[in-house]
Design a protein around this motif. Sequence first.
Motif, PDB file in Angstrom:
ATOM      1  N   LEU A   1       2.322  10.417  -8.797  1.00 19.45           N
ATOM      2  CA  LEU A   1       3.245  10.240  -7.671  1.00 19.45           C
ATOM      3  C   LEU A   1       3.593   8.773  -7.453  1.00 19.45           C
ATOM      4  CD1 LEU A   1       4.450  11.728  -5.094  1.00 19.45           C
ATOM      5  CD2 LEU A   1       2.254  11.260  -3.990  1.00 19.45           C
ATOM      6  N   GLY A   2       2.733   7.885  -7.938  1.00 16.33           N
ATOM      7  CA  GLY A   2       2.918   6.460  -7.687  1.00 16.33           C
ATOM      8  C   GLY A   2       2.023   5.941  -6.585  1.00 16.33           C
ATOM      9  N   CYS A   3       1.123   6.780  -6.123  1.00 15.17           N
ATOM     10  CA  CYS A   3       0.197   6.412  -5.057  1.00 15.17           C
ATOM     11  C   CYS A   3      -0.830   5.414  -5.598  1.00 15.17           C
ATOM     12  CB  CYS A   3      -0.481   7.699  -4.590  1.00 15.17           C
ATOM     13  SG  CYS A   3      -1.898   7.469  -3.523  1.00 15.17           S
TER      14      CYS A   3
ATOM     15  N   ARG B   1       7.724   4.588  -7.507  1.00 19.16           N
ATOM     16  CA  ARG B   1       7.809   4.219  -8.935  1.00 19.16           C
ATOM     17  C   ARG B   1       9.254   3.865  -9.267  1.00 19.16           C
ATOM     18  NH1 ARG B   1       4.588   8.502 -12.529  1.00 19.16           N
ATOM     19  NH2 ARG B   1       4.961   6.845 -14.053  1.00 19.16           N
ATOM     20  N   PRO B   2       9.714   2.699  -8.801  1.00 10.03           N
ATOM     21  CA  PRO B   2      11.133   2.361  -8.949  1.00 10.03           C
ATOM     22  C   PRO B   2      11.583   2.297 -10.406  1.00 10.03           C
ATOM     23  CG  PRO B   2       9.853   0.488  -8.105  1.00 10.03           C
ATOM     24  CD  PRO B   2       8.956   1.673  -8.065  1.00 10.03           C
TER      25      PRO B   2
ATOM     26  N   ILE C   1       0.851  -1.201   0.000  1.00 11.56           N
ATOM     27  CA  ILE C   1       0.000   0.000   0.000  1.00 11.56           C
ATOM     28  C   ILE C   1       0.879   1.241   0.000  1.00 11.56           C
ATOM     29  CG2 ILE C   1      -1.716   1.315   1.297  1.00 11.56           C
ATOM     30  CD1 ILE C   1      -2.763  -1.378   2.368  1.00 11.56           C
ATOM     31  N   ARG C   2       0.803   1.997  -1.077  1.00 11.93           N
ATOM     32  CA  ARG C   2       1.513   3.266  -1.204  1.00 11.93           C
ATOM     33  C   ARG C   2       0.436   4.346  -1.206  1.00 11.93           C
ATOM     34  NH1 ARG C   2       3.762  -0.059  -5.662  1.00 11.93           N
ATOM     35  NH2 ARG C   2       2.318   1.131  -6.934  1.00 11.93           N
ATOM     36  N   GLY C   3      -0.084   4.601  -0.022  1.00  9.62           N
ATOM     37  CA  GLY C   3      -1.296   5.410   0.055  1.00  9.62           C
ATOM     38  C   GLY C   3      -1.072   6.778   0.655  1.00  9.62           C
ATOM     39  N   VAL C   4      -2.102   7.591   0.520  1.00 10.42           N
ATOM     40  CA  VAL C   4      -2.118   8.899   1.174  1.00 10.42           C
ATOM     41  C   VAL C   4      -3.473   9.097   1.827  1.00 10.42           C
ATOM     42  CG1 VAL C   4      -0.534   9.928  -0.507  1.00 10.42           C
ATOM     43  CG2 VAL C   4      -3.015  10.198  -0.813  1.00 10.42           C
ATOM     44  N   ASN C   5      -3.509  10.036   2.760  1.00  7.64           N
ATOM     45  CA  ASN C   5      -4.767  10.482   3.345  1.00  7.64           C
ATOM     46  C   ASN C   5      -5.282  11.684   2.572  1.00  7.64           C
ATOM     47  OD1 ASN C   5      -5.376   9.140   6.173  1.00  7.64           O
ATOM     48  ND2 ASN C   5      -3.161   9.235   5.894  1.00  7.64           N
ATOM     49  N   GLY C   6      -6.621  11.789   2.506  1.00  8.25           N
ATOM     50  CA  GLY C   6      -7.214  12.946   1.854  1.00  8.25           C
ATOM     51  C   GLY C   6      -8.464  13.401   2.580  1.00  8.25           C
ATOM     52  N   HIS C   7      -8.496  14.684   2.922  1.00 13.59           N
ATOM     53  CA  HIS C   7      -9.751  15.273   3.396  1.00 13.59           C
ATOM     54  C   HIS C   7     -10.646  15.536   2.192  1.00 13.59           C
ATOM     55  CE1 HIS C   7      -9.454  15.502   7.644  1.00 13.59           C
ATOM     56  NE2 HIS C   7      -8.422  16.328   7.697  1.00 13.59           N
ATOM     57  N   HIS C   8     -11.879  15.958   2.446  1.00 10.99           N
ATOM     58  CA  HIS C   8     -12.836  16.017   1.342  1.00 10.99           C
ATOM     59  C   HIS C   8     -12.806  17.310   0.555  1.00 10.99           C
ATOM     60  CE1 HIS C   8     -14.915  18.528   4.132  1.00 10.99           C
ATOM     61  NE2 HIS C   8     -16.029  18.561   3.467  1.00 10.99           N
ATOM     62  N   ASP C   9     -12.076  18.342   1.021  1.00 10.82           N
ATOM     63  CA  ASP C   9     -12.156  19.605   0.275  1.00 10.82           C
ATOM     64  C   ASP C   9     -11.336  19.511  -1.011  1.00 10.82           C
ATOM     65  OD1 ASP C   9      -9.519  21.065   0.346  1.00 10.82           O
ATOM     66  OD2 ASP C   9      -9.782  20.814   2.496  1.00 10.82           O
ATOM     67  N   LEU C  10     -11.667  20.387  -1.944  1.00  9.90           N
ATOM     68  CA  LEU C  10     -11.022  20.425  -3.253  1.00  9.90           C
ATOM     69  C   LEU C  10     -10.286  21.749  -3.398  1.00  9.90           C
ATOM     70  CD1 LEU C  10     -14.013  18.882  -5.228  1.00  9.90           C
ATOM     71  CD2 LEU C  10     -11.862  17.727  -4.668  1.00  9.90           C
ATOM     72  N   GLY C  11      -9.556  22.116  -2.337  1.00  7.53           N
ATOM     73  CA  GLY C  11      -8.757  23.338  -2.380  1.00  7.53           C
ATOM     74  C   GLY C  11      -9.630  24.557  -2.586  1.00  7.53           C
TER      75      GLY C  11
ATOM     76  N   ALA D   1      10.312  -3.924   8.607  1.00  6.45           N
ATOM     77  CA  ALA D   1       9.187  -4.757   9.053  1.00  6.45           C
ATOM     78  C   ALA D   1       8.416  -5.189   7.803  1.00  6.45           C
ATOM     79  CB  ALA D   1       8.294  -3.975  10.016  1.00  6.45           C
ATOM     80  N   SER D   2       8.893  -6.240   7.160  1.00  6.00           N
ATOM     81  CA  SER D   2       8.364  -6.592   5.828  1.00  6.00           C
ATOM     82  C   SER D   2       6.921  -7.095   5.890  1.00  6.00           C
ATOM     83  CB  SER D   2       9.255  -7.644   5.181  1.00  6.00           C
ATOM     84  OG  SER D   2       9.230  -8.814   5.984  1.00  6.00           O
ATOM     85  N   PHE D   3       6.439  -7.414   7.092  1.00  6.18           N
ATOM     86  CA  PHE D   3       5.055  -7.871   7.201  1.00  6.18           C
ATOM     87  C   PHE D   3       4.049  -6.721   7.129  1.00  6.18           C
ATOM     88  CE2 PHE D   3       6.964  -7.200  11.366  1.00  6.18           C
ATOM     89  CZ  PHE D   3       6.081  -6.311  11.961  1.00  6.18           C
ATOM     90  N   VAL D   4       4.535  -5.490   7.224  1.00  8.72           N
ATOM     91  CA  VAL D   4       3.630  -4.334   7.231  1.00  8.72           C
ATOM     92  C   VAL D   4       3.031  -4.134   5.835  1.00  8.72           C
ATOM     93  CG1 VAL D   4       3.519  -1.816   7.495  1.00  8.72           C
ATOM     94  CG2 VAL D   4       4.779  -3.209   9.158  1.00  8.72           C
ATOM     95  N   GLY D   5       1.720  -3.928   5.786  1.00  5.50           N
ATOM     96  CA  GLY D   5       1.019  -3.844   4.511  1.00  5.50           C
ATOM     97  C   GLY D   5       1.301  -2.586   3.719  1.00  5.50           C
ATOM     98  N   GLY D   6       1.841  -1.566   4.387  1.00  6.97           N
ATOM     99  CA  GLY D   6       2.112  -0.315   3.686  1.00  6.97           C
ATOM    100  C   GLY D   6       1.645   0.861   4.502  1.00  6.97           C
ATOM    101  N   GLU D   7       1.536   1.991   3.824  1.00  7.11           N
ATOM    102  CA  GLU D   7       1.257   3.220   4.568  1.00  7.11           C
ATOM    103  C   GLU D   7       0.290   4.130   3.827  1.00  7.11           C
ATOM    104  OE1 GLU D   7       4.206   6.382   4.558  1.00  7.11           O
ATOM    105  OE2 GLU D   7       5.360   5.367   3.012  1.00  7.11           O
ATOM    106  N   PHE D   8      -0.365   4.970   4.621  1.00  2.29           N
ATOM    107  CA  PHE D   8      -1.118   6.110   4.105  1.00  2.29           C
ATOM    108  C   PHE D   8      -0.458   7.367   4.688  1.00  2.29           C
ATOM    109  CE2 PHE D   8      -4.024   2.576   3.945  1.00  2.29           C
ATOM    110  CZ  PHE D   8      -4.760   2.773   2.780  1.00  2.29           C
ATOM    111  N   VAL D   9       0.155   8.148   3.817  1.00  6.41           N
ATOM    112  CA  VAL D   9       0.908   9.326   4.268  1.00  6.41           C
ATOM    113  C   VAL D   9      -0.067  10.423   4.709  1.00  6.41           C
ATOM    114  CG1 VAL D   9       2.513  11.145   3.532  1.00  6.41           C
ATOM    115  CG2 VAL D   9       2.750   8.809   2.625  1.00  6.41           C
ATOM    116  N   TRP D  10       0.266  11.072   5.805  1.00  7.93           N
ATOM    117  CA  TRP D  10      -0.460  12.294   6.169  1.00  7.93           C
ATOM    118  C   TRP D  10       0.339  13.469   5.657  1.00  7.93           C
ATOM    119  CZ3 TRP D  10      -5.296  12.486   7.752  1.00  7.93           C
ATOM    120  CH2 TRP D  10      -5.802  13.784   7.915  1.00  7.93           C
ATOM    121  N   SER D  11      -0.112  14.161   4.594  1.00  2.11           N
ATOM    122  CA  SER D  11      -1.283  13.888   3.777  1.00  2.11           C
ATOM    123  C   SER D  11      -0.878  13.972   2.311  1.00  2.11           C
ATOM    124  CB  SER D  11      -2.373  14.923   4.091  1.00  2.11           C
ATOM    125  OG  SER D  11      -1.906  16.241   3.805  1.00  2.11           O
ATOM    126  N   GLY D  12      -1.745  13.526   1.405  1.00  2.00           N
ATOM    127  CA  GLY D  12      -1.445  13.607  -0.018  1.00  2.00           C
ATOM    128  C   GLY D  12      -1.440  15.056  -0.468  1.00  2.00           C
TER     129      GLY D  12
END
Length: 897
Positions: free
Chosen positions: A417-419, A699-700, A386-396, A649-660
């Motif tokens: 970005l590769g997310c 994006r290696p 999981i190469r994720g990000v967090n997103g609030h609902h506003d559109l700038g 910790a290779s067992f970790v599923g991935g991350e959601f970055v705060w914030s996209g």
Amino acid sequence: MWSSSFFADAFHLALLGPLLLSVEAKPVKNDGIREKISINAGWRFSRSEFNTDKLAYDLSRTDYANRTDLTVLKPWVMPSANDFIVDPAARYQPPSTEPNISCPFVQSSFDDSSWESVNLPHDWAIKGPFYVGDNVPVSGGMGRLPVQGVGWYRRKLQMTEADEGKSVYLDIDGAMSYSIVWLNGHLVGGWPYGYSSYQLDLTPHLKLGDDNLLAIRVDNPGNSSRWYPGGGIYRNVWLTKTSPTHVGQWGTFITSKNVSKSSAVLDLTVEVENSGNASQTLSVVTDVYVLDTATGAAGRQVASFPRQTVTVAGGQKASVNASTTVNKPALWGPPPSQSPNMHVAVTRLYNRHNDVVDTYSTNFGIRSVVYDSNHGLLVNGELIRIRGVNGHHDLGSLGAAFNERAAQRQLEVLQELGCNALRTSHNPPAPELLDLADKMGILVYEEAFDCWQLGKNPNDFHLIFDEWSEADVRTMLRRDRNHPSVIIWSIGNEVGEQTTGATGAAVAKRLREIVHSEDVTRPVTASMNAARPDMPFPGELDLVSLNYQGEGIRDTGPYAGLPGISTSPLYYAFHDAFPDKLVLSSETAATLSTRGTYFFPVTNWTSAPENYTLGSGGNDTLLEVSDYGLYTAPFGSSPDKVFVAQDNASFVGGEFVWSGWDYIGEPTPYYEARSSYYGIIDLAGFGKDRFFEYQSRWRPDLPVAHILPHWTWPDRVGQVTPVHVFSNGDEAELWVNGRSQGRLRRASASVYRFRWDNVTYHAGEVRVVAYKNGKPWASDRVVTAGAPAALRLSADRSAISGDGLDLSFLTATVVDGKGNVVPAADNEITFSVSGGGGELVATDNGDPRDFTSFASATRKAFSGRALAVVRANGQGAITVTASSAGLARAVVRLTAH
Ligand SMILES: *[C@@H]1O[C@H](CO)[C@@H](O)[C@H](O)[C@H]1NC(C)=O
Ligand SMILES: *[C@@H]1O[C@H](CO)[C@@H](O)[C@H](O)[C@H]1NC(C)=O
Ligand SMILES: *[C@@H]1O[C@H](CO)[C@@H](O)[C@H](O)[C@H]1NC(C)=O
Ligand SMILES: *[C@@H]1O[C@H](CO)[C@@H](O)[C@H](O)[C@H]1NC(C)=O
Ligand SMILES: *[C@@H]1O[C@H](CO)[C@@H](O)[C@H](O)[C@H]1NC(C)=O
Ligand SMILES: *[C@@H]1O[C@H](CO)[C@@H](O)[C@H](O)[C@H]1NC(C)=O
Ligand SMILES: *[C@@H]1O[C@H](CO)[C@@H](O)[C@H](O)[C@H]1NC(C)=O
Ligand SMILES: *[C@@H]1O[C@H](CO)[C@@H](O)[C@H](O)[C@H]1NC(C)=O
Ligand SMILES: *[C@@H]1O[C@H](CO)[C@@H](O)[C@H](O)[C@H]1NC(C)=O
């Protein structure tokens, strides 16, 4: 032909505004065709900052506590939750009489011609003005915009003879908040939580003709959110017309099992609703087609569910189940290794004369997801980190008002970005966002709430949690459980109940059971920043979702000793305590920065707290944080530190970055500002430097090399000015004015930037060449810019639809006489738009301190750039001009079709 494209036709016709009534006047005279009609156009709107109509949902809000003059409407609203409360004894009886109110706005006779004309989706607060300074009604946390107050929306509905005998429903995808609906003076229902979608039955109070008055009241409290919520009916609104016997609201559920390349088993449930008086016996037939996501049309038929018969008593609902097998299914999965193939199931109900009485389409995808506690997420058998990000609902700059193109742009930049994953922090999104995620192949972690019984703000969801949480969870589940993109349900974010022992765990258990009673195919989690492995709370969750605890909080180097909770990295502790549960991070990083801004000296650590007291990373006079990507909130970690923790910790599923993306509100660390500093991408959509740090990891295969900072420092001649490079090469050599600063080899796979911390600044050129396996892989070059001389203007798309919804996003850049970007330029730019029905919607520059209204045509560049958003109501050539005193102006031509 009939499905999404039918909806789309009705939608586009509705956009023609005044023509809408004639569309409604000629509905297809065929009871078998369900109609979903946009009623976004043609509303009248009025807002008062204070409650002047003397109505209230209830008096639990701090500002209503002593109001004896308000009429409480909650008893008439609560029954709207009944379809989402499973225990019949817990449902709400509507009062036997209408509420006694004197408010004229609910009456057709009221003259609203002096009210503002608006189209939905609408966010009344986004144009401002901003509240600046201290002791203001809305401060930095909620974005300093006037979200508070009572808004009324009024619109006429026309019903023709062709509509007689039909059931007519109002579908509100989201209204912020405490919305209550009247039709022809009758209170029909409402829904307090602004992020939930809901439906009301208008049928009993509709009358023939064009004098049906729909009035919707929205009452948005201040101090109700930790970020910008927006205000008003900020999502789409629809009328749904069906025959009295029809597929119920969100009445289908399709799951896939035994999924392989050669076959998949589909299980279907269809809920049939009979709003007539007489019992009906129906045949239910559902066919499965490949869905062309570009057009929304059904393609080749791939399966059919066996015909089922169901008898539904008057005023009741009944469900049927069926299963079928699809051979060689086109599976849904995330790119680049998989494709987001979609299917559509078309359900038809036949009465005993074999006439079609309803047709209902369900878009879905066939995929398998395994949540493997030792390896991570397996989608269709393939390990997907999981190469994720967090997103609030506003559109700038467009605010909370949902716009599909703006949401799509956010996702497109994230895919660049590769997310591959998005967490909808901390609430259910607009339904169309999930349609986009399905279509684009983005994995979604969908979250219900930011708080439970223990609130975070005086007027937030905790006030209504006990009465509404079941209904809000069930609406989220029933609305969204057919989306293949949704892979995880979250019942809460950083709730206070994490650490209240058995009490909080019992709430988690209750919510988890509600989710599983609607969907057993996906795991339930809650995002934990404080629960420890030995507490009861995580034991109630199906997977372990950590905020910041995986990589540690205030645990190392310059963080040690800061006030606040200190947590050593907990990935292993959770993995050991819950060996069968997948562990992932729902929030990481919380890195802070202002795009294109750099402060010196630069920390020698790979991660450091922004601390203006220490002069580290930020400046509390300028309200800026350095863009080296090293400085974080006190509880955060740089991307570099997070990546190392995940590598270990290779067992970790991935991350959601705060914030996209940056978002409005929560401007940590400077609450004097309007919008956040957390984004990898700023509020205007421009990437900060660490965009390339994530891209080079995510994006290696894409050659990436990016130099920072910029190289225009007239005040730094002869001073040490560290140069950092983000690259996915394994070696890199840097030259300043032709002189090599050394070729660096990545010391280990877990070093995420090349640093030349001893470079002395002299104007000129900085150049890097990155190598991979000894061969040149990627390069970058930065030169010292001269004085601003001209503007450059470019559009993300030069041809847009003239439907009034589609958007072109234009970037204006300040350049010197040689065309180099002037990195610190803050010239004031004026945008003008002419021709083709073109219209300027908003401007921005990504500067969290800019209090110019988002609606302003004039905007200062920030770090050399500004954004203009243009839409078209019509066809033809549109000319967009950017001009600024003393600079050569720039012109771009767009086409609206
Ligand atoms: C309501 O009244 C109580 C008791 O008089 C008082 O303490 C409180 O401050 C009042 N609250 C508001 C919001 O006016
Ligand atoms: C309705 O309210 C008005 C004024 O608030 C009051 O005079 C009237 O008696 C009420 N009617 C009923 C039926 O309660
Ligand atoms: C929010 O709370 C602050 C502090 O109590 C208060 O000054 C402000 O007026 C409140 N805002 C609203 C809209 O009620
Ligand atoms: C589906 O898989 C389960 C085990 O995973 C197996 O027991 C069952 O027979 C399979 N069903 C079909 C229809 O292949
Ligand atoms: C159902 O019966 C009620 C009462 O007899 C009547 O008012 C109503 O119109 C009927 N509804 C339908 C859809 O036939
Ligand atoms: C950074 O510099 C300080 C002071 O010179 C030193 O104590 C510390 O060990 C250095 N940190 C790193 C990561 O090199
Ligand atoms: C900044 O550092 C100072 C000195 O160590 C410390 O007292 C203060 O709490 C820090 N500020 C933050 C926001 O962490
Ligand atoms: C912050 O910026 C202001 C204005 O440029 C400057 O006067 C001040 O010295 C800076 N503060 C720090 C801590 O660098
Ligand atoms: C940086 O430069 C100084 C003097 O210019 C030198 O003493 C020092 O060793 C250099 N440090 C590194 C890491 O190259």
